[in-house]
Design an enzyme around this catalytic site. Sequence first.
Site, short mmCIF file in Angstrom:
data_model
loop_
_atom_site.label_atom_id
_atom_site.label_comp_id
_atom_site.label_asym_id
_atom_site.label_seq_id
_atom_site.Cartn_x
_atom_site.Cartn_y
_atom_site.Cartn_z
N GLY A 27 0.80 -1.22 0.00
CA GLY A 27 0.00 0.00 0.00
C GLY A 27 0.84 1.27 0.00
O GLY A 27 2.02 1.24 -0.31
N LEU A 29 0.36 3.62 -2.15
CA LEU A 29 0.71 3.39 -3.56
C LEU A 29 1.29 4.64 -4.23
O LEU A 29 0.86 5.76 -3.95
CB LEU A 29 -0.54 2.93 -4.32
CG LEU A 29 -1.18 1.64 -3.80
CD1 LEU A 29 -2.42 1.29 -4.62
CD2 LEU A 29 -0.19 0.47 -3.81
N HIS A 30 2.28 4.41 -5.10
CA HIS A 30 2.88 5.47 -5.89
C HIS A 30 2.95 4.99 -7.33
O HIS A 30 2.52 3.87 -7.64
CB HIS A 30 4.26 5.86 -5.34
CG HIS A 30 5.16 4.68 -5.08
ND1 HIS A 30 5.63 3.88 -6.11
CD2 HIS A 30 5.66 4.14 -3.94
CE1 HIS A 30 6.40 2.92 -5.61
NE2 HIS A 30 6.42 3.05 -4.29
N GLY A 32 5.25 3.81 -9.07
CA GLY A 32 5.95 2.53 -9.25
C GLY A 32 4.96 1.38 -9.18
O GLY A 32 4.95 0.48 -10.04
N HIS A 33 4.11 1.40 -8.15
CA HIS A 33 3.09 0.35 -8.02
C HIS A 33 2.13 0.40 -9.22
O HIS A 33 1.77 -0.64 -9.79
CB HIS A 33 2.25 0.57 -6.75
CG HIS A 33 3.02 0.48 -5.46
ND1 HIS A 33 3.19 1.55 -4.63
CD2 HIS A 33 3.63 -0.57 -4.86
CE1 HIS A 33 3.88 1.18 -3.55
NE2 HIS A 33 4.17 -0.10 -3.67
N GLN A 57 7.30 -9.63 8.07
CA GLN A 57 8.55 -9.33 7.36
C GLN A 57 9.29 -8.12 7.96
O GLN A 57 10.31 -7.70 7.43
CB GLN A 57 8.30 -9.12 5.87
CG GLN A 57 7.57 -7.85 5.50
CD GLN A 57 7.21 -7.84 4.03
OE1 GLN A 57 6.40 -8.63 3.56
NE2 GLN A 57 7.82 -6.95 3.25
N LYS A 146 13.09 -2.76 -8.09
CA LYS A 146 13.55 -1.89 -6.99
C LYS A 146 13.98 -2.75 -5.80
O LYS A 146 14.95 -2.46 -5.12
CB LYS A 146 12.39 -0.95 -6.63
CG LYS A 146 12.33 -0.49 -5.21
CD LYS A 146 13.08 0.81 -5.04
CE LYS A 146 12.83 1.47 -3.71
NZ LYS A 146 12.60 0.59 -2.59
N ASP A 147 13.24 -3.84 -5.57
CA ASP A 147 13.60 -4.80 -4.51
C ASP A 147 14.14 -6.05 -5.21
O ASP A 147 13.52 -7.11 -5.18
CB ASP A 147 12.36 -5.13 -3.68
CG ASP A 147 11.79 -3.89 -3.03
OD1 ASP A 147 12.34 -3.44 -2.02
OD2 ASP A 147 10.82 -3.33 -3.57
#
Length: 271
Positions: A27, A29-30, A32-33, A57, A146-147
């Site tokens: 969530g 959200l930007h 990228g999402h 996590q 990104k990850d």
Amino acid sequence: MRAYSSFKEIVRLVKKADSIGLVPTMGSLHDGHLSIIEKALTKNEVVIVSIYVNPKQFNDSQDLKKYPRNLNDDLEKLKIFNKIIVYAPNDRDVYDEGEEVKKYNLGEITKIMEGRLRPGHFDGVATVVEKLLSMFNPNDAYFGEKDFQQLLLIKELVRKIKLNVNIIGCETIRESDGLAMSSRNKFLNKSERQSASKIIKLLERAKKLYNTSNLKDLKSAILKQAYSIDNLTLEYFEIIDISKYLKNKKEIRAFIACKIGNTRLIDNIKI
Ligand code: AMP
């Protein structure tokens, strides 16, 4: 746009779809999402977007507590899409009372960088991703580069437990000055935001130096440059040959994790 907290209700809704895409998010959200969702929609009849801040996590309870949560804003942003279904569960919809994370043993990739600095993080990620994949049985599941380490881990997870799903990596979306978009960027004050824009400069310098320097000189140049950036504390900077973790994928990437003030940011690029 409504959000469902019952996965069974969603399974009923998507039963007849020819193909299902899954986009897991936490969530806030930007763009990228949103770009991942767009990509998922080009290939799948229906896309399930999960919005869930997975407590398992987080190895730091303060970090979990302050992680941004804006479900109403998120749903507003998602209104532009047709053919998506939002899964926004509560903890009790995902985990049984007292349920522990699974221990996956996904090898070397879980021991370096994020795995080394955030003990238990990747088992927490793998636990929730396995749950989401089993709930919805998607054809494709989408994760951001990104990850990148997380993307490698999910590929290894799916290979190891033999799930029938394509794991698709999506390019990193950046602000105009190169800062990778992140839900955590909103924690940065003006001077920290300025410093954060220099993270990409470190990665780009490494890319330049990679062809002309040996690894030792490259690292010491980057460490020196990082040290000169206000507000920045470097956690790690690594050059990694991805082919060690993904057979048939010859690719070298530079990875960085740092704190800008109290905000932890990570980034990586192909070099
Ligand atoms: P998060 O909500 O931060 O857990 O991210 C959800 C998904 O979006 C993960 O697969 C991330 O790798 C991906 N993601 C996060 N930031 C970006 C970005 N700037 N560009 C592309 N994908 C991203």
